[in-house]
Design an enzyme around this catalytic site. Structure first.
Site, PDB file in Angstrom:
ATOM      1  N   CYS A 113      64.273 -19.722 -31.606  1.00 16.92           N
ATOM      2  CA  CYS A 113      63.941 -19.850 -30.169  1.00 16.92           C
ATOM      3  C   CYS A 113      63.979 -21.298 -29.674  1.00 16.92           C
ATOM      4  CB  CYS A 113      62.586 -19.235 -29.878  1.00 16.92           C
ATOM      5  SG  CYS A 113      62.554 -17.455 -30.158  1.00 16.92           S
ATOM      6  N   HIS A 244      60.674 -22.309 -22.821  1.00 16.41           N
ATOM      7  CA  HIS A 244      61.188 -21.106 -23.473  1.00 16.41           C
ATOM      8  C   HIS A 244      60.385 -19.910 -22.967  1.00 16.41           C
ATOM      9  CE1 HIS A 244      62.325 -18.159 -26.336  1.00 16.41           C
ATOM     10  NE2 HIS A 244      61.205 -18.217 -27.040  1.00 16.41           N
ATOM     11  N   ASN A 274      62.288 -12.149 -23.954  1.00 20.47           N
ATOM     12  CA  ASN A 274      62.544 -13.336 -24.779  1.00 20.47           C
ATOM     13  C   ASN A 274      63.971 -13.252 -25.321  1.00 20.47           C
ATOM     14  OD1 ASN A 274      62.669 -15.259 -26.778  1.00 20.47           O
ATOM     15  ND2 ASN A 274      60.711 -14.727 -27.718  1.00 20.47           N
TER      16      ASN A 274
HETATM   17  O1  UT7 Z   1      59.881 -16.792 -29.199  1.00 20.48           O
HETATM   18  C1  UT7 Z   1      59.270 -16.939 -30.439  1.00 20.48           C
HETATM   19  C2  UT7 Z   1      57.843 -17.148 -30.295  1.00 20.48           C
HETATM   20  N1  UT7 Z   1      57.147 -15.891 -30.158  1.00 20.48           N
HETATM   21  C3  UT7 Z   1      56.073 -15.874 -29.426  1.00 20.48           C
HETATM   22  O2  UT7 Z   1      55.721 -16.853 -28.833  1.00 20.48           O
HETATM   23  C4  UT7 Z   1      55.230 -14.608 -29.400  1.00 20.48           C
HETATM   24  C5  UT7 Z   1      53.787 -14.984 -29.583  1.00 20.48           C
HETATM   25  N2  UT7 Z   1      52.868 -13.869 -29.585  1.00 20.48           N
HETATM   26  C6  UT7 Z   1      52.649 -13.085 -28.491  1.00 20.48           C
HETATM   27  O3  UT7 Z   1      53.269 -13.259 -27.471  1.00 20.48           O
HETATM   28  C7  UT7 Z   1      51.568 -12.047 -28.565  1.00 20.48           C
HETATM   29  O4  UT7 Z   1      50.832 -12.221 -29.758  1.00 20.48           O
HETATM   30  C8  UT7 Z   1      52.090 -10.590 -28.501  1.00 20.48           C
HETATM   31  C9  UT7 Z   1      52.595 -10.295 -27.114  1.00 20.48           C
HETATM   32  C10 UT7 Z   1      53.194 -10.396 -29.532  1.00 20.48           C
HETATM   33  C11 UT7 Z   1      50.978  -9.602 -28.809  1.00 20.48           C
HETATM   34  O5  UT7 Z   1      49.869  -9.812 -27.932  1.00 20.48           O
HETATM   35  P1  UT7 Z   1      48.387  -9.916 -28.530  1.00 20.48           P
HETATM   36  O6  UT7 Z   1      47.498 -10.022 -27.385  1.00 20.48           O
HETATM   37  O7  UT7 Z   1      48.398 -11.043 -29.525  1.00 20.48           O
HETATM   38  O8  UT7 Z   1      48.209  -8.517 -29.220  1.00 20.48           O
HETATM   39  P2  UT7 Z   1      47.937  -8.168 -30.753  1.00 20.48           P
HETATM   40  O9  UT7 Z   1      49.145  -8.400 -31.578  1.00 20.48           O
HETATM   41  O10 UT7 Z   1      46.683  -8.827 -31.184  1.00 20.48           O
HETATM   42  O11 UT7 Z   1      47.711  -6.607 -30.660  1.00 20.48           O
HETATM   43  C12 UT7 Z   1      46.627  -6.057 -29.898  1.00 20.48           C
HETATM   44  C13 UT7 Z   1      46.690  -4.536 -29.969  1.00 20.48           C
HETATM   45  C14 UT7 Z   1      46.815  -4.005 -31.388  1.00 20.48           C
HETATM   46  O12 UT7 Z   1      46.060  -2.817 -31.477  1.00 20.48           O
HETATM   47  P3  UT7 Z   1      44.584  -2.830 -32.135  1.00 20.48           P
HETATM   48  O13 UT7 Z   1      44.812  -3.302 -33.540  1.00 20.48           O
HETATM   49  O14 UT7 Z   1      43.774  -3.779 -31.315  1.00 20.48           O
HETATM   50  O15 UT7 Z   1      44.174  -1.410 -32.009  1.00 20.48           O
HETATM   51  C15 UT7 Z   1      48.270  -3.673 -31.521  1.00 20.48           C
HETATM   52  O16 UT7 Z   1      48.511  -2.634 -32.467  1.00 20.48           O
HETATM   53  O17 UT7 Z   1      47.857  -4.068 -29.276  1.00 20.48           O
HETATM   54  C16 UT7 Z   1      48.602  -3.193 -30.131  1.00 20.48           C
HETATM   55  N3  UT7 Z   1      50.016  -3.331 -29.794  1.00 20.48           N
HETATM   56  C17 UT7 Z   1      50.599  -2.597 -28.821  1.00 20.48           C
HETATM   57  N4  UT7 Z   1      50.139  -1.646 -28.005  1.00 20.48           N
HETATM   58  C18 UT7 Z   1      50.994  -1.121 -27.110  1.00 20.48           C
HETATM   59  C19 UT7 Z   1      50.940  -4.175 -30.332  1.00 20.48           C
HETATM   60  N5  UT7 Z   1      52.120  -4.003 -29.729  1.00 20.48           N
HETATM   61  C20 UT7 Z   1      51.941  -3.035 -28.785  1.00 20.48           C
HETATM   62  C21 UT7 Z   1      52.785  -2.448 -27.852  1.00 20.48           C
HETATM   63  N6  UT7 Z   1      52.291  -1.503 -27.037  1.00 20.48           N
HETATM   64  N7  UT7 Z   1      54.089  -2.803 -27.700  1.00 20.48           N
END
Ligand code: UT7
Length: 317
Positions: A113, A244, A274
């Site tokens: 990225c 980005h 992204n």
């Molecule tokens: O370009 C390269 C760099 N990449 C990035 O910068 C990405 C950085 N990370 C992020 O943007 C965020 O961490 C995400 C958008 C990927 C995820 O957001 P988050 O607020 O960190 O969520 P999380 O991973 O902590 O997940 C929270 C909950 C989980 O459920 P439980 O364990 O709380 O029950 C996940 O299983 O959301 C669930 N979850 C989803 N639910 C619905 C994860 N993906 C999804 C989804 N739809 N697509």
């Protein structure tokens, strides 16, 4: 001698996939995706549409915008993590498709990225070192082919597309500085599950989202601060912040830390998701086309991706 950006171009595949479309094939929802990322849709390459096809279209538009002919281009640096083939470099395929002159050269840069910031830095240094007068810097990605469509935590985040800029030697101001960083001890938090040497297949994206998020906010803010202090300027002097486009929450948090009002921040994640190395040149072209970035503006670009790798560049437009 300095190096300036003479023109921008971009290409997005025709097909789009909305959050609702995704919710039909995996356990996710429009509301979750928008709340966590700001993403509403992404573009997906057509069957058989390659990274080099998208890159070539973006490059053709950048050449036109710069009023530069393909014959005048000395080199191509293409940032991609989704090359058409493991080798040769996608850049040489683009070189052939554009019909560049025989004494031009072309190479890929792999910084995921952060790839566009790295590629711009490489191209800037080629011109400063006298290895060419004009170059094409491209970010192009077919991320859809690297996604595990059964993993909702990554599949909803990415899209396909390409952006390109023409850079050229100038006596005026242009790229004022570039700042590159990487930390290979963090390689496991964002990577693919395979690769030529390790598994003989390319693998799929895996990510510890929360860990990447935390590093992103801190490191992206630090690398803009580095660019500002290196050039003895403050956030108030910046006309446009073009980060980005991984996640609107990251972008907003970084802009807040730096004191950039949101009117100065270019955001395209909503409709493009992204697109990895393509996101910054896509956003630059969007901002130019919409009359936001104008000649003489001070623009800071900033990216973080797998590696981890990150960096920034300050550009007088
Ligand atoms: O370009 C390269 C760099 N990449 C990035 O910068 C990405 C950085 N990370 C992020 O943007 C965020 O961490 C995400 C958008 C990927 C995820 O957001 P988050 O607020 O960190 O969520 P999380 O991973 O902590 O997940 C929270 C909950 C989980 O459920 P439980 O364990 O709380 O029950 C996940 O299983 O959301 C669930 N979850 C989803 N639910 C619905 C994860 N993906 C999804 C989804 N739809 N697509």
């Amino acid at each position: 001698m300095n190096v300036r950006i003479a023109g921008t171009g971009s290409y997005l595949p025709v097909k789009t996939l909305s959050n609702d479309d995704l919710s039909k094939i995996m356990d996710t929802s429009h509301d979750w995706i928008v709340q966590r990322t700001g993403i509403h849709q992404r573009h997906i390459a057509a069957e058989g549409e390659l990274t080099s096809d998208m890159a070539t279209k973006a490059a053709e538009k950048a050449l036109k915008a710069a009023n530069v002919s393909a014959d005048d281009i000395d080199f191509i640096v293409c940032a991609t993590t989704t090359p058409d083939l493991t080798f040769p470099a996608t850049a040489v395929t683009i070189q052939a498709k554009l019909g560049l002159k025989k004494d031009s050269f072309a190479l890929d840069v792999q910084a995921v990225c952060s790839g566009f910031v790295y590629a711009l830095s490489v191209g800037n240094n080629f011109i400063k070192a006298g290895q060419g007068q004009k170059g094409l810097i491209i970010g192009a990605e077919k991320m859809s082919s690297l996604l595990d469509w059964t993993d909702r935590s990554t599949a909803v985040l990415f899209g396909d597309g390409a952006g390109a800029v023409v850079i050229e030697a100038t006596k005026e101001e242009g790229i004022l500085s570039t700042h590159l960083h990487s930390d290979g001890t963090l390689c496991d938090i964002l990577k693919t599950s395979g690769g030529a040497a390790q598994s003989e297949h390319v693998g799929k994206v895996t990510m510890e989202g929360r860990a990447v998020f935390k590093h992103a906010v801190i490191k992206l803010a630090q690398s803009v601060e580095e660019a500002l202090s290196h050039n003895n300027i403050s956030a108030d002097d910046i006309d446009w912040f073009v980060p980005h486009q991984a996640n609107e929450r990251i972008i907003d948090a970084v802009a807040d830390r730096l004191g950039f009002p949101l009117e100065k921040v270019i955001k395209t994640a909503r409709n493009q998701a992204n697109t990895s190395a393509a996101s910054i040149p896509l956003a630059l072209d969007d901002a130019v086309k919409n009359g936001k970035i104008q000649k003489g503006d001070l623009v800071v670009i900033d990216a973080l991706g797998a590696g981890l790798s990150w960096g920034s560049a300050l550009i007088k437009w």
